[in-house]
Enzyme design. Sequence first.
Site, PDB file in Angstrom:
ATOM      1  N   GLY A  27      27.610 -21.689   0.554  1.00  0.00           N
ATOM      2  CA  GLY A  27      28.641 -22.407   1.299  1.00  0.00           C
ATOM      3  C   GLY A  27      28.873 -21.774   2.655  1.00  0.00           C
ATOM      4  O   GLY A  27      29.862 -21.081   2.881  1.00  0.00           O
ATOM      5  N   SER A  59      31.864 -16.929   7.860  1.00  0.00           N
ATOM      6  CA  SER A  59      31.636 -15.813   6.931  1.00  0.00           C
ATOM      7  C   SER A  59      30.198 -15.305   7.040  1.00  0.00           C
ATOM      8  O   SER A  59      29.934 -14.107   6.861  1.00  0.00           O
ATOM      9  CB  SER A  59      31.946 -16.229   5.496  1.00  0.00           C
ATOM     10  OG  SER A  59      31.258 -17.420   5.161  1.00  0.00           O
ATOM     11  N   ASP A  85      23.385 -23.668   1.960  1.00  0.00           N
ATOM     12  CA  ASP A  85      24.327 -24.778   2.165  1.00  0.00           C
ATOM     13  C   ASP A  85      23.512 -26.045   2.384  1.00  0.00           C
ATOM     14  O   ASP A  85      22.541 -26.024   3.136  1.00  0.00           O
ATOM     15  CB  ASP A  85      25.210 -24.501   3.401  1.00  0.00           C
ATOM     16  CG  ASP A  85      26.460 -25.377   3.443  1.00  0.00           C
ATOM     17  OD1 ASP A  85      26.337 -26.604   3.286  1.00  0.00           O
ATOM     18  OD2 ASP A  85      27.545 -24.821   3.642  1.00  0.00           O
ATOM     19  N   SER A  93      22.759 -26.054  -4.304  1.00  0.00           N
ATOM     20  CA  SER A  93      22.751 -24.790  -5.038  1.00  0.00           C
ATOM     21  C   SER A  93      21.761 -24.857  -6.210  1.00  0.00           C
ATOM     22  O   SER A  93      20.964 -23.947  -6.430  1.00  0.00           O
ATOM     23  CB  SER A  93      24.172 -24.536  -5.540  1.00  0.00           C
ATOM     24  OG  SER A  93      24.303 -23.281  -6.096  1.00  0.00           O
ATOM     25  N   ASP A 116      31.318 -19.561  -2.133  1.00  0.00           N
ATOM     26  CA  ASP A 116      32.316 -20.254  -1.309  1.00  0.00           C
ATOM     27  C   ASP A 116      31.814 -21.670  -1.024  1.00  0.00           C
ATOM     28  O   ASP A 116      31.892 -22.172   0.090  1.00  0.00           O
ATOM     29  CB  ASP A 116      32.535 -19.465  -0.005  1.00  0.00           C
ATOM     30  CG  ASP A 116      33.726 -19.991   0.782  1.00  0.00           C
ATOM     31  OD1 ASP A 116      34.626 -20.613   0.177  1.00  0.00           O
ATOM     32  OD2 ASP A 116      33.773 -19.756   2.005  1.00  0.00           O
ATOM     33  N   HIS A 120      34.375 -27.047  -3.933  1.00  0.00           N
ATOM     34  CA  HIS A 120      35.535 -26.608  -4.691  1.00  0.00           C
ATOM     35  C   HIS A 120      35.891 -27.534  -5.848  1.00  0.00           C
ATOM     36  O   HIS A 120      36.950 -27.384  -6.454  1.00  0.00           O
ATOM     37  CB  HIS A 120      36.735 -26.416  -3.755  1.00  0.00           C
ATOM     38  CG  HIS A 120      36.615 -25.167  -2.930  1.00  0.00           C
ATOM     39  ND1 HIS A 120      35.402 -24.663  -2.540  1.00  0.00           N
ATOM     40  CD2 HIS A 120      37.539 -24.303  -2.447  1.00  0.00           C
ATOM     41  CE1 HIS A 120      35.604 -23.560  -1.831  1.00  0.00           C
ATOM     42  NE2 HIS A 120      36.886 -23.317  -1.764  1.00  0.00           N
ATOM     43  N   ASP A 137      38.750 -18.254  -2.176  1.00  0.00           N
ATOM     44  CA  ASP A 137      39.760 -19.282  -2.437  1.00  0.00           C
ATOM     45  C   ASP A 137      40.350 -19.206  -3.836  1.00  0.00           C
ATOM     46  O   ASP A 137      40.443 -20.208  -4.553  1.00  0.00           O
ATOM     47  CB  ASP A 137      39.188 -20.691  -2.149  1.00  0.00           C
ATOM     48  CG  ASP A 137      38.777 -20.835  -0.696  1.00  0.00           C
ATOM     49  OD1 ASP A 137      39.564 -20.443   0.190  1.00  0.00           O
ATOM     50  OD2 ASP A 137      37.654 -21.305  -0.434  1.00  0.00           O
TER      51      ASP A 137
HETATM   52 MG    MG Z   1      36.397 -20.809   1.252  1.00  0.00          MG
END
Ligand code: MG
Length: 204
Positions: free
Chosen positions: A41, A47, A66, A118, A135, A138, A164
């Site tokens: 992600g 990040s 990603d 993924s 990450d 979600h 998160d």
């Molecule tokens: Mg995040």
Amino acid sequence: MTIELPFDVSEVKGFLHRREALALYDYAHSASALGAVLEIGSYCGKSTIYLGLACQKAGRSLFALDHHRGSEEHQPGQWFHDPALADGAGGMDTFGEFRRNIDRAGLSDTVIPIVASSKNASRDWATPLGMVFIDGGHSLDAALTDYRCWASHVLRGGILAIHDIFPDPTEGGQAPIAVLKLALASGLFTQIDQIETLAVLRRL
Ligand code: MG
């Protein structure tokens, strides 16, 4: 550890607390002694830059996974949609923005982008990893898939970091914390740190 940032990384689109960013850098740097680092992600690379700078310093690769089509919450009409990242065909494409940021950070020789889901990226994966940072999507399905596909590749003594984590459901989605609980219940990981919403686990 202090980091020399190549530019003002706060300009990069994304959701990462400064303390979380510094922790990612520190853990990636120490975990690089064991093996390469993989991020799930990357979005626009915020990040990725912190993890990448640590890997660059250690002479390791950072695999940045990603599909760059955006998570559920990034799609047109959703809460976190950014019209500047629309692909012109009703969807999203964050790869151009990601690549510009990685180039600008001087990390194009360190960061290896993997533009895939993924599940597909993990299918033939065989490289042991010093650290995995989850990450990605979600939704519960996406988060569990990331965990199931990648946690087993973390070397003993390596790091699994999950972003998160919101113990209070009114503050954020509950998929990442479900993954955290699953990892702890597996007996394979122990939590060694918590920085804002970033959980850090070590593989036993
Ligand atoms: Mg995040």
